[in-house]
Design a protein around this motif. Structure first.
Motif, PDB file in Angstrom:
ATOM      1  N   ARG A 131      64.405  12.350  59.195  1.00 46.19           N
ATOM      2  CA  ARG A 131      63.292  13.078  58.594  1.00 46.19           C
ATOM      3  C   ARG A 131      61.933  12.465  58.966  1.00 46.19           C
ATOM      4  NH1 ARG A 131      63.239  16.155  53.630  1.00 46.19           N
ATOM      5  NH2 ARG A 131      61.174  16.228  52.681  1.00 46.19           N
ATOM      6  N   GLU A 132      61.800  11.165  58.839  1.00 46.71           N
ATOM      7  CA  GLU A 132      60.517  10.518  59.075  1.00 46.71           C
ATOM      8  C   GLU A 132      60.080  10.649  60.530  1.00 46.71           C
ATOM      9  OE1 GLU A 132      58.859   6.002  58.700  1.00 46.71           O
ATOM     10  OE2 GLU A 132      60.062   6.766  57.020  1.00 46.71           O
ATOM     11  N   THR A 133      61.016  10.450  61.452  1.00 48.24           N
ATOM     12  CA  THR A 133      60.701  10.576  62.875  1.00 48.24           C
ATOM     13  C   THR A 133      60.304  12.004  63.216  1.00 48.24           C
ATOM     14  OG1 THR A 133      62.241   8.791  63.424  1.00 48.24           O
ATOM     15  CG2 THR A 133      61.612  10.291  65.209  1.00 48.24           C
ATOM     16  N   HIS A 134      61.034  12.963  62.622  1.00 47.51           N
ATOM     17  CA  HIS A 134      60.755  14.361  62.929  1.00 47.51           C
ATOM     18  C   HIS A 134      59.388  14.782  62.388  1.00 47.51           C
ATOM     19  CE1 HIS A 134      62.204  18.295  64.330  1.00 47.51           C
ATOM     20  NE2 HIS A 134      61.378  18.763  63.401  1.00 47.51           N
ATOM     21  N   PHE A 135      59.073  14.362  61.200  1.00 44.62           N
ATOM     22  CA  PHE A 135      57.770  14.723  60.643  1.00 44.62           C
ATOM     23  C   PHE A 135      56.640  14.138  61.491  1.00 44.62           C
ATOM     24  CE2 PHE A 135      59.002  15.683  55.941  1.00 44.62           C
ATOM     25  CZ  PHE A 135      59.849  16.681  56.394  1.00 44.62           C
ATOM     26  N   ALA A 136      56.836  12.959  62.038  1.00 44.37           N
ATOM     27  CA  ALA A 136      55.832  12.377  62.935  1.00 44.37           C
ATOM     28  C   ALA A 136      55.673  13.236  64.190  1.00 44.37           C
ATOM     29  CB  ALA A 136      56.219  10.952  63.307  1.00 44.37           C
ATOM     30  N   ALA A 137      56.781  13.802  64.668  1.00 47.77           N
ATOM     31  CA  ALA A 137      56.713  14.679  65.841  1.00 47.77           C
ATOM     32  C   ALA A 137      55.970  15.973  65.505  1.00 47.77           C
ATOM     33  CB  ALA A 137      58.124  14.982  66.343  1.00 47.77           C
ATOM     34  N   GLU A 138      56.198  16.521  64.300  1.00 54.25           N
ATOM     35  CA  GLU A 138      55.436  17.706  63.878  1.00 54.25           C
ATOM     36  C   GLU A 138      53.945  17.396  63.819  1.00 54.25           C
ATOM     37  OE1 GLU A 138      58.480  20.365  61.105  1.00 54.25           O
ATOM     38  OE2 GLU A 138      57.062  19.015  60.131  1.00 54.25           O
ATOM     39  N   GLU A 139      53.623  16.228  63.309  1.00 53.86           N
ATOM     40  CA  GLU A 139      52.212  15.836  63.203  1.00 53.86           C
ATOM     41  C   GLU A 139      51.572  15.721  64.582  1.00 53.86           C
ATOM     42  OE1 GLU A 139      52.736  12.293  60.943  1.00 53.86           O
ATOM     43  OE2 GLU A 139      53.310  13.401  59.135  1.00 53.86           O
ATOM     44  N   ALA A 140      52.298  15.172  65.533  1.00 50.13           N
ATOM     45  CA  ALA A 140      51.768  15.052  66.890  1.00 50.13           C
ATOM     46  C   ALA A 140      51.538  16.424  67.512  1.00 50.13           C
ATOM     47  CB  ALA A 140      52.724  14.227  67.757  1.00 50.13           C
ATOM     48  N   ALA A 141      52.489  17.342  67.282  1.00 52.23           N
ATOM     49  CA  ALA A 141      52.348  18.697  67.832  1.00 52.23           C
ATOM     50  C   ALA A 141      51.140  19.405  67.227  1.00 52.23           C
ATOM     51  CB  ALA A 141      53.622  19.501  67.582  1.00 52.23           C
ATOM     52  N   LEU A 142      50.986  19.290  65.909  1.00 49.23           N
ATOM     53  CA  LEU A 142      49.824  19.905  65.275  1.00 49.23           C
ATOM     54  C   LEU A 142      48.531  19.281  65.783  1.00 49.23           C
ATOM     55  CD1 LEU A 142      50.773  20.490  61.520  1.00 49.23           C
ATOM     56  CD2 LEU A 142      50.347  22.193  63.284  1.00 49.23           C
ATOM     57  N   GLY A 143      48.539  17.980  65.970  1.00 44.57           N
ATOM     58  CA  GLY A 143      47.352  17.322  66.488  1.00 44.57           C
ATOM     59  C   GLY A 143      46.927  17.888  67.827  1.00 44.57           C
ATOM     60  N   ASP A 144      47.890  18.148  68.704  1.00 47.81           N
ATOM     61  CA  ASP A 144      47.582  18.716  70.020  1.00 47.81           C
ATOM     62  C   ASP A 144      47.115  20.169  69.921  1.00 47.81           C
ATOM     63  OD1 ASP A 144      48.349  16.332  71.193  1.00 47.81           O
ATOM     64  OD2 ASP A 144      50.395  17.016  71.621  1.00 47.81           O
ATOM     65  N   LEU A 145      47.807  20.953  69.105  1.00 39.85           N
ATOM     66  CA  LEU A 145      47.573  22.397  69.105  1.00 39.85           C
ATOM     67  C   LEU A 145      46.335  22.807  68.326  1.00 39.85           C
ATOM     68  CD1 LEU A 145      51.272  23.596  68.693  1.00 39.85           C
ATOM     69  CD2 LEU A 145      49.878  23.706  70.760  1.00 39.85           C
ATOM     70  N   ILE A 146      46.019  22.118  67.248  1.00 44.62           N
ATOM     71  CA  ILE A 146      44.881  22.526  66.419  1.00 44.62           C
ATOM     72  C   ILE A 146      43.576  22.476  67.202  1.00 44.62           C
ATOM     73  CG2 ILE A 146      43.436  21.754  64.472  1.00 44.62           C
ATOM     74  CD1 ILE A 146      45.966  21.365  62.857  1.00 44.62           C
ATOM     75  N   VAL A 147      43.480  21.581  68.186  1.00 44.88           N
ATOM     76  CA  VAL A 147      42.239  21.480  68.968  1.00 44.88           C
ATOM     77  C   VAL A 147      42.348  22.213  70.309  1.00 44.88           C
ATOM     78  CG1 VAL A 147      41.535  19.329  67.884  1.00 44.88           C
ATOM     79  CG2 VAL A 147      42.969  19.245  69.923  1.00 44.88           C
ATOM     80  N   SER A 148      43.408  23.008  70.502  1.00 48.99           N
ATOM     81  CA  SER A 148      43.599  23.703  71.780  1.00 48.99           C
ATOM     82  C   SER A 148      42.784  24.987  71.851  1.00 48.99           C
ATOM     83  CB  SER A 148      45.086  24.039  71.979  1.00 48.99           C
ATOM     84  OG  SER A 148      45.501  25.025  71.048  1.00 48.99           O
TER      85      SER A 148
END
Length: 681
Positions: free
Chosen positions: A269-286
């Motif tokens: 769970r913790e690793t996956h949530f970190a991956a979601e956060e990274a994806a959102l970080g990339d996409l929100i500023v795209s």
């Protein structure tokens, strides 16, 4: 406080008390959304609930909404204001921290989904231990990929583990890319997303009674086993095929979503949530998300209040409608008018057989609405009795609003209007559904051209939400207001356009298709031409769209525009040959696209083929040029109108913003016109 906390007794002897959190926007006209402020308010409410658990021995925590809304998801206005990746990641972390409290609570948590639950709203429910849903709920889904995001607050981890990877791919990718299709309450239950469903009238009472029985152990709740690797892999592969067919690799969000869904099988769970956060970080500023939010906001605003529309109180009352013509398009219009306006509708045509066929089409359409549960049996009977037909146009004498939808030829339409006008009441509004002809030229044969307006629908009429409302120099405010009012009652989004050849959608789309045909004429292989526009992410490739619309229709619009603008438009001999051959399908969807062989020997082509990049570049430049001309001529007020038209009229994806943000982003606007359509940033 936007989240209320109260305690209540569970409806069973000895069941104990629970804390119920209510998500309340404070304004019944607005849905509850999750932004920094409301997330922190929700966190404080959870703190209070857990304090009550510790101090008063509460046995459960529940969460529900008000006014038919559970939670509409993330606050998109707040997302749009996020300009740095660090802030985007912080938003993702905050969502995980707060919503995750429902999963780490010291007592079981229950989501009582009383209404709309999108994105972060559905993810709120997924974090809970158990979920119930109202039978009448519509609008459950994870629409993020539709906008340019991923379900980033736990959705890509929780949904496949609760309901399985097939359901997760369907909800987060297939439905999202199908113009944000959503689930009903019963569908969510059948999919295993929720554990129980109850009627709306007693929803909370029954949910609380069910809660008590679950806590007592008398109602077991079973969950699906975690899918094996083969099943999981097959679901992801299906999702990638859907993404390829829908966006052709042009938008990152659905692929990032699929990557996360794939990883959810083995990640903690913790690793996956970190991956979601990274994806959102990339996409929100795209750039894709910026364009998606721009287009989403435009579509929402125009649906509520079309730009440039006259005051609503100027509209005349419409209690009966006439449709001149009983062909397929006219019959579709008649069915829509009957269903949405629920007033008498009369069709006319030149032969009894055509009239009978048109009326029969409408009545069968009503029967289909009944079969789908869209109307009640009483309403279906009333609607079927309210449609009639005649070969005599005087049957339209009492109509308040008459739509002309006969053969697309100016002389034919003018003859119909000359005959029709004396038969109608002086205050009746006359509309034409022409797709490319001059509305002003049609109006020139009328004694009272001020009551004439263009009312251009798109095929299929029941599906595509756009109507181009065309104003001539003579159209008065009352007639224009009436057309907008009828469009609103039809649940269509109306865009005001001035009379010009092919208006907006067909003019711009034809300029694009003209460049595609030029590439084919030059000798570029058909499949190379088709794939050259993949970066636009269009729902249909050029020749598939032409087959759907009809090659003869495409030819007619090309002829109209070539006559109006011979410097830019032309009629390709190959387009004529295609029509003369009966318009055989040239491509079918296999992989991205595959030739059927119908093109062999059909076309006469040159020996100077273009590369995909050259075709795309020419299409981009042609689009930038034509959009600028449309704006400079005052056909519409601004680029926003163009973008709404292309999103709603032809399915241009949100991640291009319609078209003008995309043309700015790829440099075509400045390359061709020397200026952008929108300010930088």
């Amino acid at each position: 406080m936007p989240v209320h906390v109260r305690t209540l007794d569970l409806p069973a002897a000895g069941a104990g008390r629970m804390a119920l959190l209510t998500l309340d926007p404070g304004d019944p006209r607005k849905p509850f959304v999750l932004g920094a402020e409301t997330l922190l308010a929700l966190e404080r409410a959870v703190d209070e609930a857990e304090r009550l658990v510790a101090d008063e021995g509460l046995v459960a925590i529940g969460v529900t909404g008000v006014n038919g809304v559970f939670c509409a998801g993330a606050d998109l206005k707040s997302v749009a204001r996020t300009t740095s990746r660090e802030d985007a990641v912080a938003t993702a972390e905050l969502g995980h921290r707060v919503l995750g409290r429902f999963a780490t609570s010291p007592v079981p948590t229950f989501a009582y989904v009383n209404g709309l639950a999108l994105g972060g709203g559905l993810e709120t429910a997924l974090h809970c231990t158990y979920r119930t849903v109202s039978e009448q709920v519509r609008g459950l889904g994870l629409p993020e990929a539709h906008l340019g995001l991923v379900p980033g607050w736990g959705g890509t981890y929780l949904l496949p583990r609760i309901a399985g990877p097939d359901v997760a791919v369907q909800v987060a990718v297939e439905n999202a890319l199908a113009n944000n299709r959503t689930l009903t309450g019963p569908q969510a239950f059948e999919a295993g997303i929720v554990d129980a469903r109850f009627e709306a009238a007693d929803f909370l009472v029954e949910s609380l009674r069910w809660t008590a029985s679950v806590l007592a152990g008398t109602t077991p709740v079973t969950r699906r086993d975690l899918a094996d690797e083969t099943t999981w892999t097959a679901a992801i592969e299906r999702g990638r095929a859907v993404a390829d067919a829908r966006v052709h690799g042009a938008a990152p969000a659905p692929y990032r979503t699929l990557d996360l869904l794939s990883a959810a099988r083995t990640a903690d769970r913790e690793t996956h949530f970190a991956a979601e956060e990274a994806a959102l970080g990339d996409l929100i500023v795209s750039g894709e998300l910026r364009a998606g939010l721009y287009a989403f906001d435009l579509v929402q605003r125009y649906a509520k209040k079309p730009a440039g529309a006259p005051a609503r109180d100027l509209a005349r009352k419409v209690t009966s409608v006439g449709v001149v013509g009983a062909g397929l398009m006219a019959s579709q219009l008649a069915l829509l008018l009957l269903h949405r306006l629920q007033v008498p509708v009369v069709l006319t045509d030149v032969s009894p057989d055509r009239v009978e066929k048109g009326v029969g089409f409408v009545r069968e359409g009503v029967a289909e609405l009944l079969r789908k549960g869209r109307v009640s049996p009483d309403t279906a009977n009333r609607l079927s009795a309210s449609v009639s037909g005649s070969v005599d146009k005087s049957a339209l004498a009492d109509a308040d609003f008459v739509v002309e939808a006969v053969f697309e030829e100016l002389a034919v339409k003018q003859d119909v209007l000359r005959e029709l006008e004396p038969l109608l009441r002086p205050d009746a509004v006359i509309a034409t559904n022409t797709s490319s002809l001059s509305v002003t030229a049609m109006a020139s044969v009328l004694e009272h051209p001020q009551r004439f307006v263009g009312f251009h629908f798109f095929n299929p009429v029941a599906v595509l939400p756009l109507v181009e409302v065309v104003r001539t120099p003579e159209t008065d405010e009352a007639s224009l207001a009436t057309a907008f009012a009828v469009g609103a009652r039809l649940k269509k989004t109306c865009v005001l356009v001035q009379d010009a050849p092919a208006f907006v959608v067909n003019r711009i789309s034809t300029r694009m298709f003209d460049e595609v045909v030029r590439a084919l004429d030059a000798g570029t292989p058909l499949l190379e031409v088709e794939r050259s526009l993949d970066p636009l992410g269009l729902p249909m490739s050029p020749f598939r769209l032409a087959s759907f619309v009809g090659p003869a229709v495409m030819l007619h619009v090309h002829e109209t525009l070539a006559a109006a603008f011979p410097d830019r438009y032309r009629v390709s001999g190959n387009l004529r040959r295609w029509v003369e051959a009966g318009g055989p399908a040239l491509v079918t969807p296999k992989g991205p696209v595959a030739a059927t062989g119908a093109d062999e020997g059909l076309f006469e082509v040159g020996s100077s083929p273009l590369t995909r990049e050259e075709v795309l570049h020419r299409v981009q430049d042609a689009l930038a040029d034509e959009v600028r001309r449309v704006l400079d001529e005052g056909v519409v007020a601004g680029p926003e109108d163009v973008d709404v038209c292309l999103v709603l009229g032809t399915g241009h994806p949100l991640f291009t913003g319609g078209i003008t943000p995309y043309l700015d982003r790829v440099g075509a606007s400045e390359r061709v016109t020397g200026r952008r359509f929108h300010p930088a940033g």
